[in-house]
Enzyme design. Sequence first.
Site, PDB file in Angstrom:
ATOM      1  N   CYS A   1      -1.612   0.817   7.330  1.00 15.82           N
ATOM      2  CA  CYS A   1      -3.061   0.537   7.401  1.00 15.82           C
ATOM      3  C   CYS A   1      -3.416  -0.707   6.585  1.00 15.82           C
ATOM      4  O   CYS A   1      -3.609  -1.787   7.142  1.00 15.82           O
ATOM      5  CB  CYS A   1      -3.881   1.738   6.912  1.00 15.82           C
ATOM      6  SG  CYS A   1      -3.667   3.232   7.920  1.00 15.82           S
ATOM      7  N   ARG A   2      -3.534  -0.557   5.254  1.00 10.52           N
ATOM      8  CA  ARG A   2      -4.092  -1.633   4.436  1.00 10.52           C
ATOM      9  C   ARG A   2      -3.186  -2.849   4.299  1.00 10.52           C
ATOM     10  O   ARG A   2      -3.635  -3.994   4.530  1.00 10.52           O
ATOM     11  CB  ARG A   2      -4.468  -1.089   3.043  1.00 10.52           C
ATOM     12  CG  ARG A   2      -5.623  -0.120   3.077  1.00 10.52           C
ATOM     13  CD  ARG A   2      -5.727   0.663   1.796  1.00 10.52           C
ATOM     14  NE  ARG A   2      -4.584   1.573   1.632  1.00 10.52           N
ATOM     15  CZ  ARG A   2      -4.369   2.332   0.567  1.00 10.52           C
ATOM     16  NH1 ARG A   2      -5.202   2.257  -0.461  1.00 10.52           N
ATOM     17  NH2 ARG A   2      -3.324   3.143   0.522  1.00 10.52           N
TER      18      ARG A   2
ATOM     19  N   CYS B   1       0.871  -1.188   0.000  1.00 13.73           N
ATOM     20  CA  CYS B   1       0.000   0.000   0.000  1.00 13.73           C
ATOM     21  C   CYS B   1       0.901   1.228   0.000  1.00 13.73           C
ATOM     22  O   CYS B   1       2.063   1.131  -0.406  1.00 13.73           O
ATOM     23  CB  CYS B   1      -0.998  -0.036   1.158  1.00 13.73           C
ATOM     24  SG  CYS B   1      -0.259   0.001   2.800  1.00 13.73           S
TER      25      CYS B   1
HETATM   26  P1  4NP Z   1      -1.866   2.832   3.977  1.00 16.22           P
HETATM   27  O1  4NP Z   1      -2.555   4.178   4.525  1.00 16.22           O
HETATM   28  O2  4NP Z   1      -1.278   3.186   2.637  1.00 16.22           O
HETATM   29  O3  4NP Z   1      -3.021   1.904   3.869  1.00 16.22           O
HETATM   30  O4  4NP Z   1      -0.837   2.433   5.023  1.00 16.22           O
HETATM   31  C1  4NP Z   1      -1.913   5.412   4.585  1.00 16.22           C
HETATM   32  C2  4NP Z   1      -0.959   5.648   5.558  1.00 16.22           C
HETATM   33  C3  4NP Z   1      -0.356   6.886   5.643  1.00 16.22           C
HETATM   34  C4  4NP Z   1      -0.705   7.878   4.756  1.00 16.22           C
HETATM   35  C5  4NP Z   1      -1.662   7.639   3.770  1.00 16.22           C
HETATM   36  C6  4NP Z   1      -2.245   6.397   3.689  1.00 16.22           C
HETATM   37  N1  4NP Z   1      -0.109   9.149   4.858  1.00 16.22           N
HETATM   38  O5  4NP Z   1      -0.491  10.044   4.076  1.00 16.22           O
HETATM   39  O6  4NP Z   1       0.773   9.359   5.712  1.00 16.22           O
END
Ligand code: 4NP
Length: 165
Positions: A22-23, A17
């Site tokens: 998160c994902r 991701c």
């Molecule tokens: P992920 O979510 O890609 O699912 O881990 C995010 C985590 C951090 C950020 C954006 C999405 N960020 O902008 O810091």
Amino acid sequence: MNDRQENSHSFSLLFVCLGNICRSPSAEIICRAALKRAGIRAVVDSCGTANYHVGSRPDRRMLAALKRAGYAYDGHRARVLLREDGERFDFIIPQDEENEREVRRIISPSARARVLPMRLWFPTGCKRRAVPDPYYGGNQDFDEVVTLLAESMPALVQDLRGRVG
Ligand code: 4NP
């Protein structure tokens, strides 16, 4: 991954991701549970295309949503996608279209055939085209990520096992 795992697994997969907080760490945890249930041995890892959160635990809102659904944190710390991951893993699974573009840009051209988007295994009738980024959302957005991943994972596991023969 240690030598014993290298030698005994049937395939390896890497969830990707943006931030790896998160994902994709959720996908990793949920996939391990699905593999265990199916009795399939595989190496599972996750990473992000951006380096903002390298070394961090998953987002606490994500961990809370996983806990609500009965999944426990497994100690993962965020890391960034490396070019050599394209060669190290049998399957590379981006969570959304932007992650997929970045993965394809970062890995070598010969590894691009290993890239399979997460949406391939979404349940029939699902309107989503990607696992939605919950970072700027609320609890229900984190819960939706867990639900979508949990509903998709049995199909992913069976499909990937079939692809390696
Ligand atoms: P992920 O979510 O890609 O699912 O881990 C995010 C985590 C951090 C950020 C954006 C999405 N960020 O902008 O810091």
